[in-house]
Design a protein around this motif. Structure first.
Motif, mmCIF file in Angstrom:
data_model
loop_
_atom_site.group_PDB
_atom_site.id
_atom_site.type_symbol
_atom_site.label_atom_id
_atom_site.label_comp_id
_atom_site.label_asym_id
_atom_site.label_seq_id
_atom_site.Cartn_x
_atom_site.Cartn_y
_atom_site.Cartn_z
ATOM 1 N N ALA A 114 2.981 -11.473 5.887
ATOM 2 C CA ALA A 114 2.168 -11.605 4.669
ATOM 3 C C ALA A 114 0.704 -11.288 4.954
ATOM 4 C CB ALA A 114 2.302 -13.021 4.108
ATOM 5 N N LYS A 115 0.194 -11.721 6.107
ATOM 6 C CA LYS A 115 -1.192 -11.420 6.479
ATOM 7 C C LYS A 115 -1.409 -9.910 6.577
ATOM 8 C CE LYS A 115 -2.114 -15.537 9.353
ATOM 9 N NZ LYS A 115 -2.505 -15.960 10.716
ATOM 10 N N VAL A 116 -0.437 -9.221 7.187
ATOM 11 C CA VAL A 116 -0.557 -7.765 7.331
ATOM 12 C C VAL A 116 -0.675 -7.111 5.955
ATOM 13 C CG1 VAL A 116 0.606 -5.669 8.114
ATOM 14 C CG2 VAL A 116 0.688 -7.730 9.516
ATOM 15 N N ARG A 117 0.197 -7.517 5.020
ATOM 16 C CA ARG A 117 0.156 -6.964 3.668
ATOM 17 C C ARG A 117 -1.176 -7.297 2.981
ATOM 18 N NH1 ARG A 117 4.575 -3.534 2.506
ATOM 19 N NH2 ARG A 117 6.502 -4.454 3.259
ATOM 20 N N HIS A 118 -1.619 -8.549 3.121
ATOM 21 C CA HIS A 118 -2.872 -8.993 2.490
ATOM 22 C C HIS A 118 -4.052 -8.134 2.940
ATOM 23 C CE1 HIS A 118 -6.253 -11.664 1.512
ATOM 24 N NE2 HIS A 118 -6.593 -11.589 2.783
ATOM 25 N N HIS A 119 -4.117 -7.836 4.242
ATOM 26 C CA HIS A 119 -5.266 -7.102 4.778
ATOM 27 C C HIS A 119 -5.294 -5.640 4.316
ATOM 28 C CE1 HIS A 119 -6.678 -10.431 7.044
ATOM 29 N NE2 HIS A 119 -5.691 -10.446 7.897
ATOM 30 N N ARG A 120 -4.181 -5.150 3.748
ATOM 31 C CA ARG A 120 -4.169 -3.771 3.242
ATOM 32 C C ARG A 120 -4.859 -3.651 1.880
ATOM 33 N NH1 ARG A 120 2.115 -2.499 4.995
ATOM 34 N NH2 ARG A 120 1.706 -2.276 7.236
ATOM 35 N N SER A 121 -5.096 -4.791 1.225
ATOM 36 C CA SER A 121 -5.959 -4.877 0.036
ATOM 37 C C SER A 121 -5.591 -3.902 -1.080
ATOM 38 C CB SER A 121 -7.431 -4.666 0.444
ATOM 39 O OG SER A 121 -7.843 -5.679 1.318
ATOM 40 N N SER A 122 -4.351 -3.963 -1.534
ATOM 41 C CA SER A 122 -3.964 -3.246 -2.744
ATOM 42 C C SER A 122 -3.091 -4.171 -3.576
ATOM 43 C CB SER A 122 -3.191 -1.962 -2.420
ATOM 44 O OG SER A 122 -1.870 -2.263 -1.998
ATOM 45 N N LYS A 123 -2.972 -3.863 -4.877
ATOM 46 C CA LYS A 123 -2.197 -4.732 -5.767
ATOM 47 C C LYS A 123 -0.741 -4.821 -5.318
ATOM 48 C CE LYS A 123 -1.065 -5.470 -10.642
ATOM 49 N NZ LYS A 123 -1.254 -4.983 -12.039
ATOM 50 N N GLU A 124 -0.156 -3.681 -4.942
ATOM 51 C CA GLU A 124 1.248 -3.660 -4.534
ATOM 52 C C GLU A 124 1.458 -4.459 -3.254
ATOM 53 O OE1 GLU A 124 -0.605 -1.011 -5.278
ATOM 54 O OE2 GLU A 124 0.218 -0.668 -7.291
ATOM 55 N N GLU A 125 0.555 -4.282 -2.282
ATOM 56 C CA GLU A 125 0.685 -5.012 -1.017
ATOM 57 C C GLU A 125 0.455 -6.509 -1.229
ATOM 58 O OE1 GLU A 125 1.831 -3.884 1.602
ATOM 59 O OE2 GLU A 125 1.409 -1.739 1.747
ATOM 60 N N ASN A 126 -0.449 -6.849 -2.170
ATOM 61 C CA ASN A 126 -0.698 -8.256 -2.462
ATOM 62 C C ASN A 126 0.559 -8.921 -3.025
ATOM 63 O OD1 ASN A 126 -1.606 -10.383 -4.720
ATOM 64 N ND2 ASN A 126 -3.089 -10.433 -3.051
ATOM 65 N N LEU A 127 1.288 -8.209 -3.901
ATOM 66 C CA LEU A 127 2.528 -8.765 -4.451
ATOM 67 C C LEU A 127 3.568 -8.971 -3.354
ATOM 68 C CD1 LEU A 127 2.791 -6.692 -7.755
ATOM 69 C CD2 LEU A 127 2.391 -9.162 -7.566
ATOM 70 N N GLU A 128 3.649 -8.018 -2.418
ATOM 71 C CA GLU A 128 4.568 -8.173 -1.283
ATOM 72 C C GLU A 128 4.159 -9.367 -0.426
ATOM 73 O OE1 GLU A 128 7.356 -6.666 -0.329
ATOM 74 O OE2 GLU A 128 7.383 -5.458 -2.160
ATOM 75 N N ALA A 129 2.849 -9.521 -0.221
ATOM 76 C CA ALA A 129 2.352 -10.659 0.564
ATOM 77 C C ALA A 129 2.717 -11.982 -0.110
ATOM 78 C CB ALA A 129 0.840 -10.552 0.741
ATOM 79 N N GLY A 169 -5.922 -15.874 -3.961
ATOM 80 C CA GLY A 169 -7.357 -15.709 -4.175
ATOM 81 C C GLY A 169 -7.751 -14.242 -4.216
ATOM 82 N N GLN A 170 -7.108 -13.434 -3.366
ATOM 83 C CA GLN A 170 -7.378 -11.996 -3.390
ATOM 84 C C GLN A 170 -6.986 -11.401 -4.738
ATOM 85 O OE1 GLN A 170 -4.770 -9.240 -1.160
ATOM 86 N NE2 GLN A 170 -6.631 -8.485 -0.145
ATOM 87 N N SER A 171 -5.820 -11.825 -5.273
ATOM 88 C CA SER A 171 -5.391 -11.299 -6.575
ATOM 89 C C SER A 171 -6.344 -11.758 -7.677
ATOM 90 C CB SER A 171 -3.956 -11.749 -6.890
ATOM 91 O OG SER A 171 -3.905 -13.115 -7.237
ATOM 92 N N TRP A 172 -6.934 -12.941 -7.518
ATOM 93 C CA TRP A 172 -7.905 -13.453 -8.489
ATOM 94 C C TRP A 172 -9.207 -12.651 -8.439
ATOM 95 C CZ3 TRP A 172 -12.747 -15.753 -7.916
ATOM 96 C CH2 TRP A 172 -13.250 -16.416 -9.051
ATOM 97 N N VAL A 173 -9.700 -12.419 -7.215
ATOM 98 C CA VAL A 173 -10.971 -11.692 -7.042
ATOM 99 C C VAL A 173 -10.877 -10.286 -7.625
ATOM 100 C CG1 VAL A 173 -12.502 -10.649 -5.325
ATOM 101 C CG2 VAL A 173 -11.776 -13.019 -5.057
ATOM 102 N N TYR A 174 -9.752 -9.584 -7.376
ATOM 103 C CA TYR A 174 -9.635 -8.189 -7.793
ATOM 104 C C TYR A 174 -9.002 -8.022 -9.177
ATOM 105 C CZ TYR A 174 -11.024 -6.762 -3.113
ATOM 106 O OH TYR A 174 -11.732 -6.565 -1.958
ATOM 107 N N GLY A 175 -8.694 -9.151 -9.844
ATOM 108 C CA GLY A 175 -8.126 -9.062 -11.189
ATOM 109 C C GLY A 175 -6.708 -8.540 -11.217
ATOM 110 N N TRP A 176 -5.923 -8.816 -10.156
ATOM 111 C CA TRP A 176 -4.536 -8.356 -10.093
ATOM 112 C C TRP A 176 -3.559 -9.374 -10.685
ATOM 113 C CZ3 TRP A 176 -5.301 -7.053 -4.236
ATOM 114 C CH2 TRP A 176 -6.078 -5.891 -4.127
#
Length: 579
Positions: free
Chosen positions: A341-356, A382-389
């Motif tokens: 999940a950390k790996v996906r999170h650090h890629r910083s995209s909406k799709e990767e965030n959902l996978e994370a 929190g990442q999804s909140w910050v980027y509006g995902w």
């Protein structure tokens, strides 16, 4: 009456009379809280049946021996965490004994030799410990992630025959007998790492104190990382001064990774070499050398320790990630799900965030009380909140806060928990509370690059950008493979310090810039008088966000000083945006 084979768990509270005498109401209230929040749910989750309770103990029946041991281990481990910050004389702790035997059930109670043995085992157990019989050990030794220590035959009160007793070692990796009676490590939730004593290659016995001190410091600092299980100094220093076989040491210590190194002194120069070995494939996965002038041996010791412990966890994670790509997700343990999940999170995209999010939720299904996983679920949401995902920002933020509160209740000593709480409070514009959690995270793990870079970011918001630059650059040194966003933090710090050229240079390290980063670059070029470049970046902002407004943008930032807000506003106006 009914007679059947069952596992019996007997638990007793240590020091009950003393605690009741000192604070009767407080003790009963704390005990009731532990029952409601921890003990009874653990018994229910593991299919136990509470037969009876007394003021200071209980008797529980399980149809599965494995369930009984899992329940006991969970209770003792979670109680240990809960007691971490409680004064020793006020701690509520238990002794637990588990036996497998023939039990008589009569009128809602249980009797028989099997019950008596469990009660006697509980009296043998350490405070916070678990003792089991040979029958229990044989059922679970190769099935659970619990290590056991053989205590030999013991004479139990009012039991005519001696009983073979085993002590569960909570928090240690399990081992099982292998060919020829040796042991090999079982799968564990966290990667296990052992630091072997570094070799003194200087031919100078007086350097021995430095070499041992360096090794001990590395062990201590690595132990701050909650995602690693670090073998203690006492275990690893057994090998000091001995030729070692890597595979044999790994088997004995149950370690998946070994760190070894050497120190060589030549005149005023000191060279420290260190290497990380993955024992499962007998392969070196990382090596580094550090050359320093021998001006202040203790300063060198601190510097080299910081560099090593900042790099090692990342190299361990990289090795684990290599395994994950070859592994079906359904077989992942909780730790591995968090790692992925950390790996996906650090890629910083909406799709990767959902996978994370999917991976971190799987981790929490496997281990609902995994504080580190709760903390990272908060971070990922929190990442999804910050980027509006997310569809509902208010509900998502409430969930972020809830996850961090759970993590904090489970483990107040996890630097990630306080790091993310600091970030949440920055987003609430509560910089005072953010500073408290940030300082706590820094105290818990001063060599964690994500904590260190956030210290620089927070100081920038607080109006101390020069100090912010210092901390951000330190984070970059600690982790040469740092995420790209570190450059963005550095750019904002330079901008707040009115070093506009250096701010632009930092932002231009980004592979691709978002609206916020283009805004800072546009404002920086504006302050430098380069209107053409400023307007070019303003055009990129309008292309990415046609509804961009200076006022709305400034409200997303967290400056404590109004002069820093106005400095950015003036820069954006100069780039062509209306006030």
């Amino acid at each position: 009456m009914e007679r059947r084979l069952a596992a019996v768990l007997a638990a007793d509270m240590a020091g009950y009379s003393r605690l009741m005498e000192a604070d009767e109401q407080g003790t009963l209230a704390r005990l009731r809280t532990h029952r409601i929040e921890l003990i009874d749910p653990a018994i229910t989750k593991n299919n136990g049946n509470i037969i009876k309770t007394t003021g200071d103990g209980m008797l529980v029946e399980f149809q599965s021996v494995a369930d009984a041991v899992r329940c006991a281990a969970e209770i003792q481990e979670r109680m240990r965490r809960r007691n971490a910050d409680v004064p020793e004389d006020r701690r509520i702790q238990f002794r637990i004994g588990i036996n497998l035997g023939d039990i008589i059930f009569d009128d809602g109670d249980i009797y028989g030799d099997g019950v008596n043995v469990a009660a006697r085992l509980e009296q043998l157990a350490d405070i916070g410990g678990i003792c089991v019989t040979q029958a229990v050990y044989e059922q679970v030794c190769d099935r659970l992630e619990v290590a056991f220590e053989d205590l030999g035959d013991k004479a139990l009160k009012n039991i005519s025959r001696p009983m073979r007793v085993w002590r569960a070692v909570i928090g240690m990796p399990a081992t099982q007998p292998g060919p020829g009676g040796d042991t090999r490590p079982q799968a564990v939730v966290k990667p296990v790492i052992a630091v072997l004593p570094f070799d003194n290659m200087s031919g100078d016995p007086e350097q021995e104190f430095f070499v041992d001190g360096l090794t001990e410091d590395i062990i201590t600092e690595l132990s701050r990382r909650h995602e690693l299980f670090v073998i203690s100094r006492n275990s690893s220093f057994v090998y000091k001064g001995q030729p070692v076989n890597i595979r044999d040491v790994a088997k004995t210590l149950g370690a998946q990774f070994l760190v070894e190194g050497s120190v060589r002194k030549a005149g005023s120069q000191l060279r420290v070499t260190v290497q990380l070995i993955d024992t499962s494939v007998d392969r070196h996965i990382w090596a580094e050398k550090y050359d320093r002038k021998l001006d202040d041996v203790f300063a060198i010791q601190d510097e080299v320790t910081s560099a090593i412990v900042a790099t090692l966890p990342g190299r361990v994670e990289a090795a684990q990630q290599d395994r994950l790509v070859r592994k079906h997700p359904a077989s992942m343990a909780a730790y591995e799900c968090v790692l992925a999940a950390k790996v996906r999170h650090h890629r910083s995209s909406k799709e990767e965030n959902l996978e994370a999010q999917t991976l971190i939720e799987r981790a929490l299904k496997l281990d609902p009380d995994y504080a580190h996983a709760h903390a990272w679920r908060g971070c990922i949401l929190g990442q999804s909140w910050v980027y509006g995902w997310c569809e509902n920002k208010e509900a998502t933020f409430a969930e972020v806060v809830s996850e961090l509160e759970k993590a904090l209740a489970l483990d107040d000593d996890d630097a990630d928990v306080h790091r993310i709480l600091a970030a949440i409070n920055v987003n609430r514009n509560d910089l005072t509370k953010a500073r408290y959690h940030q300082e706590r995270a820094l105290a818990l793990n001063p060599n964690y690059d994500l904590v260190v870079v956030q210290q620089g970011e927070l100081l920038t918001w607080l109006g101390q950008p020069d100090d912010g630059v210092h901390w951000i650059r330190k984070a970059m040194r600690l982790n040469p493979h740092h995420p790209e966003r570190f450059w963005s933090h550095l750019g904002k710090a330079h901008f707040a310090g009115r070093r506009h050229g250096e701010a632009i240079e930092a932002f231009l390290h980004m592979t691709a810039m978002d609206v916020m980063q283009h805004a800072f670059v546009a404002a920086a070029y504006s302050h430098l008088g380069d209107r053409t470049a400023a307007e070019a970046h303003a055009a990129r902002i309008r292309a990415l966000d046609p509804a961009f407004r200076i006022g709305d943008f400034l409200e997303t930032l967290h400056y404590a000083r109004q002069e820093d807000v106005e400095h950015l506003r003036e820069g954006l106006q100069g780039a062509g945006f209306a006030a």
